[in-house]
Write a protein that holds these residues in place. Structure first.
Motif, short mmCIF file in Angstrom:
data_model
loop_
_atom_site.label_atom_id
_atom_site.label_comp_id
_atom_site.label_asym_id
_atom_site.label_seq_id
_atom_site.Cartn_x
_atom_site.Cartn_y
_atom_site.Cartn_z
N VAL A 127 74.44 78.97 86.02
CA VAL A 127 75.16 80.24 86.11
C VAL A 127 76.63 79.98 86.44
CG1 VAL A 127 75.40 82.38 87.43
CG2 VAL A 127 73.14 81.63 86.68
N TRP A 128 76.88 79.09 87.40
CA TRP A 128 78.26 78.78 87.77
C TRP A 128 79.02 78.20 86.58
CZ3 TRP A 128 82.05 79.99 90.64
CH2 TRP A 128 83.13 79.14 90.82
N SER A 129 78.41 77.30 85.85
CA SER A 129 79.05 76.70 84.69
C SER A 129 79.37 77.74 83.63
CB SER A 129 78.15 75.61 84.11
OG SER A 129 78.74 75.00 82.99
N ALA A 130 78.44 78.67 83.40
CA ALA A 130 78.64 79.70 82.39
C ALA A 130 79.77 80.65 82.79
CB ALA A 130 77.35 80.48 82.18
N VAL A 131 79.82 81.04 84.06
CA VAL A 131 80.88 81.94 84.54
C VAL A 131 82.24 81.26 84.41
CG1 VAL A 131 81.82 83.05 86.60
CG2 VAL A 131 79.40 83.31 86.03
N CYS A 132 82.30 79.99 84.78
CA CYS A 132 83.58 79.28 84.68
C CYS A 132 84.03 79.15 83.22
CB CYS A 132 83.46 77.90 85.32
SG CYS A 132 83.39 77.94 87.11
N LYS A 133 83.10 78.78 82.36
CA LYS A 133 83.44 78.58 80.95
C LYS A 133 83.83 79.89 80.27
CE LYS A 133 81.65 76.55 76.66
NZ LYS A 133 80.50 75.86 76.03
N GLY A 134 83.12 80.97 80.62
CA GLY A 134 83.35 82.24 79.92
C GLY A 134 84.41 83.13 80.53
N VAL A 135 84.69 82.95 81.85
CA VAL A 135 85.59 83.87 82.54
C VAL A 135 86.72 83.14 83.27
CG1 VAL A 135 85.78 85.71 84.25
CG2 VAL A 135 83.72 85.54 82.83
N VAL A 136 86.36 82.24 84.18
CA VAL A 136 87.34 81.65 85.09
C VAL A 136 88.38 80.82 84.35
CG1 VAL A 136 87.66 80.06 87.03
CG2 VAL A 136 85.74 81.69 87.04
N LEU A 137 87.95 79.90 83.51
CA LEU A 137 88.90 79.02 82.83
C LEU A 137 89.77 79.78 81.81
CD1 LEU A 137 86.80 75.76 82.38
CD2 LEU A 137 88.57 76.26 84.07
N PRO A 138 89.21 80.71 81.02
CA PRO A 138 90.09 81.48 80.13
C PRO A 138 91.16 82.28 80.88
CG PRO A 138 87.82 81.65 79.39
CD PRO A 138 87.78 80.96 80.72
N LEU A 139 90.78 82.91 82.00
CA LEU A 139 91.76 83.66 82.77
C LEU A 139 92.80 82.73 83.39
CD1 LEU A 139 89.52 86.34 84.51
CD2 LEU A 139 91.19 86.71 82.69
N GLY A 140 92.35 81.59 83.89
CA GLY A 140 93.29 80.63 84.45
C GLY A 140 94.27 80.13 83.41
N THR A 141 93.81 79.97 82.18
CA THR A 141 94.70 79.53 81.10
C THR A 141 95.73 80.61 80.78
OG1 THR A 141 92.94 78.14 80.16
CG2 THR A 141 94.77 78.75 78.71
N LEU A 142 95.29 81.86 80.77
CA LEU A 142 96.21 82.95 80.47
C LEU A 142 97.33 83.07 81.49
CD1 LEU A 142 93.80 85.81 79.28
CD2 LEU A 142 95.53 84.63 77.90
N THR A 143 97.03 82.77 82.74
CA THR A 143 98.03 82.90 83.81
C THR A 143 98.86 81.63 83.99
OG1 THR A 143 96.45 82.20 85.52
CG2 THR A 143 96.60 84.58 85.05
N GLY A 144 98.55 80.59 83.23
CA GLY A 144 99.28 79.34 83.38
C GLY A 144 98.81 78.48 84.52
N ASP A 145 97.59 78.76 85.03
CA ASP A 145 97.06 78.02 86.18
C ASP A 145 95.76 77.30 85.83
OD1 ASP A 145 99.03 78.90 88.18
OD2 ASP A 145 98.17 80.89 87.85
N ARG A 146 95.68 76.78 84.63
CA ARG A 146 94.44 76.16 84.18
C ARG A 146 94.00 75.01 85.10
NH1 ARG A 146 90.99 75.94 80.01
NH2 ARG A 146 90.04 73.94 79.47
N ASP A 147 94.93 74.18 85.54
CA ASP A 147 94.56 73.04 86.40
C ASP A 147 93.92 73.52 87.70
OD1 ASP A 147 95.44 71.27 84.51
OD2 ASP A 147 97.31 70.77 85.54
N LEU A 148 94.46 74.60 88.28
CA LEU A 148 93.91 75.13 89.52
C LEU A 148 92.47 75.62 89.31
CD1 LEU A 148 94.17 76.02 92.47
CD2 LEU A 148 95.20 78.15 91.65
N TYR A 149 92.23 76.30 88.21
CA TYR A 149 90.89 76.86 88.00
C TYR A 149 89.91 75.83 87.45
CZ TYR A 149 92.81 81.18 89.55
OH TYR A 149 93.39 82.14 90.35
#
Length: 249
Positions: free
Chosen positions: A170-192
């Motif tokens: 579940v954690w992997s799916a949430v990160c792949k589908g939500v957390v990492l895309p949002l982090g990329t949009l904000t320019g904070d991909r490395d943090l997320y």
């Protein structure tokens, strides 16, 4: 494999991510309600009257707001290593009993590095989303133990997987589908990316509970949180024993 960010590098990443942080966490169902639930689980009396509480790793102040809502009569000191996050926290309306201090969790381990305004003792410590980000969590836990009054309480609120294969999936799916895309949009991909990896690389909930016991805490309890975060986010409750070997009664 993603390299974990540590110390000054992680603080700098949070400095950069501070501007979008509150907007992103607001998209997480139950984020603020879960923090308030963990604050209530401290079980402090009389809405915190006469008590001093440390919000360790307070970030932009979401955890501070949770403490204030549950313990409006307490004096709350928020400490964080990221000045950018603290700028956001200080800009929000807070009661007079709330203050913020720029310091790392590691500063707690040596008295001469800890600002006087953040010095103990404390009746309770609240730490949200902190320990998996530390280079040496055991040393910081022992420092927290020393900062607490005898009988003082600790609540740790964090992403800490329950240990089942489903929790990791579940954690992997949430990160792949939500957390990492949002982090990329904000320019904070490395943090997320760090966020994702910091959870899977850290303790499971039972292992962290044992870490608390090794640091000298008793009455350790692991409590789940509801919704999609069941098995992923937990409240850990612990106490500095009122009487300890070699101590005074």
């Amino acid at each position: 494999m993603t390299t974990l960010l540590r110390d000054a590098e992680l603080a700098a990443a949070f400095d950069h991510g501070a501007r979008a942080y509150d907007r992103l966490v607001a998209l997480n169902p139950g984020y603020h309600a879960h923090l308030r639930r963990s604050a209530r689980r401290l079980g402090l009396p009389d809405r915190g009257a006469g008590l001093r509480v440390l919000d360790l790793g307070c970030g932009t102040g979401a955890s501070t707001a949770a403490l204030v809502s549950v313990l409006p009569k307490a004096r709350v000191v928020g400490v964080d290593a990221s000045e950018g996050m603290l700028e956001r926290a200080r800009a929000k309306r807070r009661p007079p009993g709330v203050s913020f201090v720029h310091a790392t969790a590691e500063d707690l381990t040596t008295a001469h590095d800890l600002p006087q305004s953040a010095a103990g003792p404390y009746d309770a410590v609240f730490a949200a989303y902190l320990f998996r980000n530390l280079t040496d969590p055991d040393t910081v836990l022992r420092a927290v133990h020393r900062l607490l009054v005898p009988g003082g309480r600790l609540a740790v609120h964090d992403y800490c997987l329950g240990g089942r294969r489903r929790d990791r999936a579940v954690w992997s799916a949430v990160c792949k589908g939500v957390v990492l895309p949002l982090g990329t949009l904000t320019g904070d991909r490395d943090l997320y990316r760090h966020l994702r990896r910091s959870v899977t690389a850290f303790d499971t909930a039972p292992v962290f509970a044992e870490r608390l016991r090794r640091a000298g805490f008793d009455r350790v309890r692991v409590l789940p949180l509801p919704g999609w975060q069941t098995g992923i986010t937990h409240t850990f409750l612990a106490r500095r024993p009122p009487y300890e070997p070699g101590g005074e009664r």
